[in-house]
Structures are given as C-alpha cells and as structure tokens.
Design an enzyme around this catalytic site. Sequence first.
Site, PDB file in Angstrom:
ATOM      1  N   GLU A  19      -9.677 -10.758  -7.383  1.00 14.54           N
ATOM      2  CA  GLU A  19      -8.610  -9.812  -7.473  1.00 14.54           C
ATOM      3  C   GLU A  19      -7.488  -9.772  -8.446  1.00 14.54           C
ATOM      4  O   GLU A  19      -7.274  -8.520  -8.949  1.00 14.54           O
ATOM      5  CB  GLU A  19      -8.003  -9.617  -5.887  1.00 14.54           C
ATOM      6  N   ARG A  76      -1.315 -14.087   4.163  1.00 14.29           N
ATOM      7  CA  ARG A  76      -1.905 -13.723   5.555  1.00 14.29           C
ATOM      8  C   ARG A  76      -1.263 -13.586   6.599  1.00 14.29           C
ATOM      9  O   ARG A  76      -1.220 -12.676   7.385  1.00 14.29           O
ATOM     10  CB  ARG A  76      -3.185 -14.360   5.198  1.00 14.29           C
ATOM     11  N   ARG A  97       2.939  -5.900   8.954  1.00 12.79           N
ATOM     12  CA  ARG A  97       1.939  -4.932   9.455  1.00 12.79           C
ATOM     13  C   ARG A  97       2.514  -4.408  10.691  1.00 12.79           C
ATOM     14  O   ARG A  97       2.518  -3.240  10.903  1.00 12.79           O
ATOM     15  CB  ARG A  97       0.405  -5.373   9.627  1.00 12.79           C
ATOM     16  N   LYS A 141       0.694  -1.319   0.086  1.00 18.96           N
ATOM     17  CA  LYS A 141       0.077  -0.177   0.045  1.00 18.96           C
ATOM     18  C   LYS A 141       0.950   1.347   0.104  1.00 18.96           C
ATOM     19  O   LYS A 141       1.984   1.103   0.227  1.00 18.96           O
ATOM     20  CB  LYS A 141      -0.870  -0.107   0.974  1.00 18.96           C
ATOM     21  N   THR A 185      -5.192  -7.178  10.494  1.00 22.26           N
ATOM     22  CA  THR A 185      -5.499  -5.958  10.093  1.00 22.26           C
ATOM     23  C   THR A 185      -5.106  -4.722  10.504  1.00 22.26           C
ATOM     24  O   THR A 185      -4.694  -3.797  10.406  1.00 22.26           O
ATOM     25  CB  THR A 185      -7.176  -6.095   9.736  1.00 22.26           C
ATOM     26  N   PHE A 206     -15.394   3.347   6.661  1.00 23.22           N
ATOM     27  CA  PHE A 206     -14.095   3.964   6.671  1.00 23.22           C
ATOM     28  C   PHE A 206     -13.974   3.796   4.810  1.00 23.22           C
ATOM     29  O   PHE A 206     -12.794   4.087   4.438  1.00 23.22           O
ATOM     30  CB  PHE A 206     -13.175   2.982   7.055  1.00 23.22           C
ATOM     31  N   ASN A 209      -2.505   0.327   6.712  1.00 23.96           N
ATOM     32  CA  ASN A 209      -1.765  -0.895   7.175  1.00 23.96           C
ATOM     33  C   ASN A 209      -0.990  -1.504   6.333  1.00 23.96           C
ATOM     34  O   ASN A 209      -0.820  -2.841   6.245  1.00 23.96           O
ATOM     35  CB  ASN A 209      -2.837  -1.659   7.735  1.00 23.96           C
ATOM     36  N   TYR A 243     -12.267  -2.096  -3.690  1.00 25.90           N
ATOM     37  CA  TYR A 243     -12.789  -2.405  -2.373  1.00 25.90           C
ATOM     38  C   TYR A 243     -14.338  -2.161  -2.253  1.00 25.90           C
ATOM     39  O   TYR A 243     -14.790  -2.072  -1.199  1.00 25.90           O
ATOM     40  CB  TYR A 243     -12.470  -1.384  -1.445  1.00 25.90           C
ATOM     41  N   HIS A 279      -2.059  -5.479   1.542  1.00 26.23           N
ATOM     42  CA  HIS A 279      -3.243  -6.120   1.385  1.00 26.23           C
ATOM     43  C   HIS A 279      -2.871  -7.639   0.852  1.00 26.23           C
ATOM     44  O   HIS A 279      -1.808  -7.957  -0.020  1.00 26.23           O
ATOM     45  CB  HIS A 279      -4.130  -5.619  -0.080  1.00 26.23           C
TER      46      HIS A 279
HETATM   47  P1  IDP Z   1      -7.692  -6.983   5.635  1.00 28.18           P
HETATM   48  O1  IDP Z   1      -7.244  -6.141   4.741  1.00 28.18           O
HETATM   49  O2  IDP Z   1      -6.997  -7.567   6.526  1.00 28.18           O
HETATM   50  O3  IDP Z   1      -8.494  -8.367   4.741  1.00 28.18           O
HETATM   51  P2  IDP Z   1     -10.475  -6.049   5.595  1.00 28.18           P
HETATM   52  O4  IDP Z   1     -11.406  -6.253   6.889  1.00 28.18           O
HETATM   53  O5  IDP Z   1     -10.611  -6.877   4.530  1.00 28.18           O
HETATM   54  O6  IDP Z   1      -8.855  -6.544   6.322  1.00 28.18           O
HETATM   55  O7  IDP Z   1     -10.439  -4.667   5.334  1.00 28.18           O
HETATM   56  C1  IDP Z   1     -10.005  -4.033   3.977  1.00 28.18           C
HETATM   57  C2  IDP Z   1      -9.105  -2.733   4.499  1.00 28.18           C
HETATM   58  O8  IDP Z   1      -9.823  -1.788   5.018  1.00 28.18           O
HETATM   59  C3  IDP Z   1      -8.100  -2.981   5.509  1.00 28.18           C
HETATM   60  O9  IDP Z   1      -6.672  -3.732   5.183  1.00 28.18           O
HETATM   61  C4  IDP Z   1      -7.838  -1.605   6.199  1.00 28.18           C
HETATM   62  O10 IDP Z   1      -6.879  -0.726   5.038  1.00 28.18           O
HETATM   63  C5  IDP Z   1      -9.228  -0.805   5.990  1.00 28.18           C
HETATM   64  N1  IDP Z   1      -9.743  -1.073   7.183  1.00 28.18           N
HETATM   65  C6  IDP Z   1     -10.350  -2.120   7.711  1.00 28.18           C
HETATM   66  N2  IDP Z   1     -10.901  -2.043   9.027  1.00 28.18           N
HETATM   67  C7  IDP Z   1     -10.934  -0.741   9.091  1.00 28.18           C
HETATM   68  C8  IDP Z   1     -11.264   0.201  10.229  1.00 28.18           C
HETATM   69  O11 IDP Z   1     -11.930  -0.129  11.361  1.00 28.18           O
HETATM   70  N3  IDP Z   1     -10.867   1.658   9.952  1.00 28.18           N
HETATM   71  C9  IDP Z   1     -10.266   2.018   8.829  1.00 28.18           C
HETATM   72  N4  IDP Z   1     -10.157   1.288   8.039  1.00 28.18           N
HETATM   73  C10 IDP Z   1     -10.166  -0.017   8.298  1.00 28.18           C
HETATM   74 MG    MG Z   2      -9.838  -8.206   3.294  1.00 32.93          MG
END
Ligand code: IDP
Ligand code: MG
Length: 141
Positions: free
Chosen positions: A127, A86, A103, A10, A92, A58, A113, A50, A116
């Site tokens: 994807e 992962r 991360r 990212k 996350t 968010f 973070n 997304y 992805h």
């Molecule tokens: P992941 O990337 O670990 O699979 P997801 O739940 O799929 O997590 O969320 C996608 C992306 O959205 C996350 O990587 C992060 O950048 C963002 N995100 C997830 N939860 C939050 C939140 O609570 N606040 C702000 N951004 C979030």
């Molecule tokens: Mg995800």
Amino acid sequence: MKERTLSIIKPDAVKKNAIGDILRRFENAGLTIVAAKLTTLSKAQAQGFYAVHKERPFFDSLTTFMSSGPVLISVLEGEDAIQTNRRLMGATDPAKADAGTIRKDWATDVEKNAAHGSDGPDTAKWEIGYFFSEMDLPNRL
Ligand code: IDP
Ligand code: MG
C-alpha cells in the site's frame, strides 16, 4: 518493532474537517507522520488500491465513495505502527467500534468509515508503494 503503515483519512472524515484531530491522535499515540499527501483519487486509482476486494458486493460503491472527494494519505512510522493504527481506528463497522476510536467518532457507516489502515506488514509495504515513491520515503527505517 519499528515499522510503517499506510493511513488514509477517507473523504467523509475530510469533509467533516477532521484531518487535524485524526493526525493528532496518531501523534499522541507515538506514531510519526513520515510522508503525506492530500489528493483526490480517480475511480481507477481507488479500484487499484482496493483490488483485493473486487469480488465483494460493495466494491463499486466503495470505490465511488473513495474517489468522491479529497483524502489525506500518509505513512505512519513507529513501534507496532500497523496494530497501533488499527487500534486507534476501531472496528470496520462503527457500530461495533470502541468508544474513543476514530471510526466511532467520525464514521457514518460500515462503508463511509473515516479511515483506512494497513492490516499487516505485507499489505503495508504494498500500500505504501502504491502511493509513495523512494524519493518521498528515504529508506531509513
Ligand atoms: P478495514 O478497512 O477495517 O480493513 P476491510 O474488510 O478491509 O475493512 O474493508 C475495506 C473497506 O471496505 C472498509 O474500510 C469499508 O470502507 C468497506 N467495507 C467493508 N465491509 C463493508 C460492507 O459490508 N459494506 C460496505 N462497505 C464495506
Ligand atoms: Mg482492510
């Protein structure tokens, strides 16, 4: 099982000059980089990627962040590539990520973070197809 997954380094991690270190972790874990591109997503491209999160609070901030600078998008191939990636990324929320994960080492917060990774075989296929064509990825799995 040998499989493929989509990775995105990212904009926050690219700005920290962490591309080389992160790709090194993938390779050290036995994953092979079979396609890659460095590009800057438009807001619309980030929203499309997304789309599954479009109702989340968010979503707007996330897609602004994801289109804020260059990203390194790659396809990783190997045994259990999806779960391996992962595991290398960690949780996350970097505050909850294990020591030694991508991360934990490079994320700023739960949104910015660093990386992805696809979360399952169906999302990986979708994807990969979102960013790469057949010509980029000869079907040799
Ligand atoms: P992941 O990337 O670990 O699979 P997801 O739940 O799929 O997590 O969320 C996608 C992306 O959205 C996350 O990587 C992060 O950048 C963002 N995100 C997830 N939860 C939050 C939140 O609570 N606040 C702000 N951004 C979030
Ligand atoms: Mg995800």
